[in-house]
Design an enzyme around this catalytic site. Sequence first.
Site, PDB file in Angstrom:
ATOM      1  N   ASP A 588       0.798  -1.227   0.000  1.00  0.00           N
ATOM      2  CA  ASP A 588       0.000   0.000   0.000  1.00  0.00           C
ATOM      3  C   ASP A 588       0.826   1.270   0.000  1.00  0.00           C
ATOM      4  OD1 ASP A 588      -2.683   1.295   0.309  1.00  0.00           O
ATOM      5  OD2 ASP A 588      -1.769   2.005   2.164  1.00  0.00           O
ATOM      6  N   GLU A 611       0.999  -3.643   4.289  1.00  0.00           N
ATOM      7  CA  GLU A 611       2.205  -2.826   4.209  1.00  0.00           C
ATOM      8  C   GLU A 611       3.136  -3.222   5.346  1.00  0.00           C
ATOM      9  OE1 GLU A 611       5.125  -0.850   3.228  1.00  0.00           O
ATOM     10  OE2 GLU A 611       3.391  -0.522   1.916  1.00  0.00           O
ATOM     11  N   ASP A 633       1.852  -8.917   6.565  1.00  0.00           N
ATOM     12  CA  ASP A 633       2.713  -8.965   5.391  1.00  0.00           C
ATOM     13  C   ASP A 633       1.966  -9.720   4.295  1.00  0.00           C
ATOM     14  OD1 ASP A 633       4.597  -9.647   3.474  1.00  0.00           O
ATOM     15  OD2 ASP A 633       6.203  -9.971   4.916  1.00  0.00           O
ATOM     16  N   ARG A 635       2.790 -11.752   2.231  1.00  0.00           N
ATOM     17  CA  ARG A 635       3.137 -13.173   2.115  1.00  0.00           C
ATOM     18  C   ARG A 635       2.429 -14.038   3.146  1.00  0.00           C
ATOM     19  NH1 ARG A 635       9.474 -11.883   2.147  1.00  0.00           N
ATOM     20  NH2 ARG A 635       8.630 -10.416   3.678  1.00  0.00           N
ATOM     21  N   CYS A 657      10.034  -2.779  -7.116  1.00  0.00           N
ATOM     22  CA  CYS A 657      10.629  -2.875  -8.449  1.00  0.00           C
ATOM     23  C   CYS A 657      12.124  -3.151  -8.413  1.00  0.00           C
ATOM     24  CB  CYS A 657      10.375  -1.581  -9.216  1.00  0.00           C
ATOM     25  SG  CYS A 657      11.185  -0.145  -8.484  1.00  0.00           S
ATOM     26  N   ARG A 838       8.937   6.097  -3.442  1.00  0.00           N
ATOM     27  CA  ARG A 838       8.343   4.782  -3.695  1.00  0.00           C
ATOM     28  C   ARG A 838       6.844   4.861  -3.978  1.00  0.00           C
ATOM     29  NH1 ARG A 838      11.896   3.054   0.770  1.00  0.00           N
ATOM     30  NH2 ARG A 838      10.164   3.373   2.219  1.00  0.00           N
ATOM     31  N   SER A 839       6.289   6.053  -3.940  1.00  0.00           N
ATOM     32  CA  SER A 839       4.832   6.185  -4.027  1.00  0.00           C
ATOM     33  C   SER A 839       4.365   6.353  -5.465  1.00  0.00           C
ATOM     34  CB  SER A 839       4.368   7.378  -3.185  1.00  0.00           C
ATOM     35  OG  SER A 839       4.782   8.590  -3.781  1.00  0.00           O
TER      36      SER A 839
END
Length: 859
Positions: A588, A611, A633, A635, A657, A838-839
Amino acid sequence: MKGDSRHLNEEEGASGYEECIIVNGNFSDQSSDTKDAPSPPVLEAICTEPVCTPETRGRRSSSRLSKREVSSLLNYTQDMTGDGDRDDEVDDGNGSDILMPKLTRETKDTRTRSESPAVRTRHSNGTSSLERQRASPRITRGRQGRHHVQEYPVEFPATRSRRRRASSSASTPWSSPASVDFMEEVTPKSVSTPSVDLSQDGDQEGMDTTQVDAESRDGDSTEYQDDKEFGIGDLVWGKIKGFSWWPAMVVSWKATSKRQAMPGMRWVQWFGDGKFSEISADKLVALGLFSQHFNLATFNKLVSYRKAMYHTLEKARVRAGKTFSSSPGESLEDQLKPMLEWAHGGFKPTGIEGLKPNKKQPVVNKSKVRRSDSRNLEPRRRENKSRRRTTNDSAASESPPPKRLKTNSYGGKDRGEDEESRERMASEVTNNKGNLEDRCLSCGKKNPVSFHPLFEGGLCQSCRDRFLELFYMYDEDGYQSYCTVCCEGRELLLCSNTSCCRCFCVECLEVLVGAGTAEDAKLQEPWSCYMCLPQRCHGVLRRRKDWNMRLQDFFTTDPDLEEFEPPKLYPAIPAAKRRPIRVLSLFDGIATGYLVLKELGIKVEKYIASEVCAESIAVGTVKHEGQIKYVNDVRKITKKNIEEWGPFDLVIGGSPCNDLSNVNPARKGLYEGTGRLFFEFYHLLNYTRPKEGDNRPFFWMFENVVAMKVNDKKDISRFLACNPVMIDAIKVSAAHRARYFWGNLPGMNRPVMASKNDKLELQDCLEFSRTAKLKKVQTITTKSNSIRQGKNQLFPVVMNGKDDVLWCTELERIFGFPAHYTDVSNMGRGARQKLLGRSWSVPVIRHLFAPLKDYFACE
């Protein structure tokens, strides 16, 4: 960006290229099956997909040095250079920062003859011209098969950069022998050590063995009898125009399987890749002059250079009878420490005399050789996309250069055939015997598969793939990493217009514009590029009238992309029947999705966000007053969790990324590292889809960088069953930020239009009494140096007559956030910029989410 070299910068949390080992299934590390077994989501995704391509099996493992180890490795070098006062932040990709030294010592002889005093070159190393190519560990873009000379290790270097890329040797350390790509390296048995196994890898079949011993040396007593220095077996530094000094050894012409050297010339074998070059004896110096020619920038940055240094000094150690203590399992860097200290100290006690060859010793490294002609060198040029740029440090210390070039290894391959083809093309077009649209503008090949988006002409398959991957890759100074015309080029000229990020390679100017154009351009200051000049035609380089629309079409209408069924279309819901939206946001960040939905006036029933960053969670919690429910998380989210929290109407996310971006030298690709987090999004998306028979509107969106490998892009598209659209935030904000978006949101591919409230120029984003020096800024990343603009790394703002950086509130406005949006929990400026870097761009997400107002209740 001042310094002896300039390195590729990160574009989005990733940085510089080094030695990437993912090779689309052709070469992977040899770690155990258990270790490399994909996580359950990956297995599920792969098993769900009917086609399992070789790319899915690429693996790479890497290890990272601690700050202490990096510091100890570089301390002695800093002492010798007298620098280290100013350090640049280096992101290791895991959130830790490592301080790396800068070099103020001028690297000797890094200028080319063509340069004027006003021109500073930026060299990147890795390869050389013609013979000096490394085999790429990744085979992509439909290039010819991989056939390469496999000899004693070497790779042509870049000279030192004062501004480091986000990933340096510290963040991309020498990997374990099992995982390092040694496709071009075989260590002579006589110089192997027990601590580091640098033997050949298993990908060296069909190679000849070249051994030249003392007898062959004696038989060549008449060779190189021209009153010039250096005979067979001498260890030297070699210089090729456009590149910095690199270690090599003089060899007999018999070892090269070529002709005898011309008078005054020497055949040398480069340490690192074992290639042979015929080079003037005047461009060789003895290895004993080590401190004057050792390149700290390249050593810090390139694994290949460290490998070359190791083998060079190991050869020198054997000749001098020098021994160094070592322990089992010692890393390459640890072994290099005493070796480099010994070399910088003058190779004591024997000195330079101890480096001379012994007639009883072999004079050519006992390495296995794979022969190939120049045609098979094609794939090699791609290996070092970590293209370093060099500049003259002494000039940089006095004042910024009025003009700079950047030189890189990407175009270091033998482009002879391509240039001849392009010259023929240019001649035919000039004489009205040919059509530009029938030839590839980048290489001159006939029957292109696509159009060139900016200039009249086409692109062949391999050039189109390269264009897709590299066009939106930017360096630390904000300029494109590669030529605007061909997306490669060894020497690049930078546009002087502050708001322009384009650069053009010397080769394209000479062939397409006219002979001598590059030399004239180097002398011009300011120099406006061919995208900025009002005149459209320059030689056969003709800018398209509709280039801006063509550029958008180029990235959204890829003819090679798989055709998918169009997404299901949902009819608009009558206003009386609309209900609040329920959102699942994965990765997020700082709750951009929630902010945009509220700005659009869409009622949000629930917003579940996954997040792991504590600062991001703090921003979302404080600014949205607890309306966001943060969960585990990504995962750890299970199908049961989805059933408990759902159902959902919108699923959004953009996985990290770092391991997908081309600017990261240590990227692990889609199937390793953070790249595999895409599959977490994929399988959770499948869990949230409406069950059969449920016709309620359901939308989703996935975002990631444009500068990724074509194969990764295709794999993501195949799993998501749709092709992406590319949107650059420059159209709706004051900063560049090109991103791919996959999804089924209505009208995703419609033209991007700015609203009246969007701040399209930098001045609109500044605080009172501050003046912008330019209208737009380049991509803002997590790095503090991404704030500076242009080739001279200028501050973008003036206040009270003094230059200044962008304040945090101004950065927030550039991204479309309210002022002080990230001002929580006493976060400093650096931490706030990392969150913003990062947004997502708020205006872009607003553009994508706007059609949802026809489906969900609004306030």
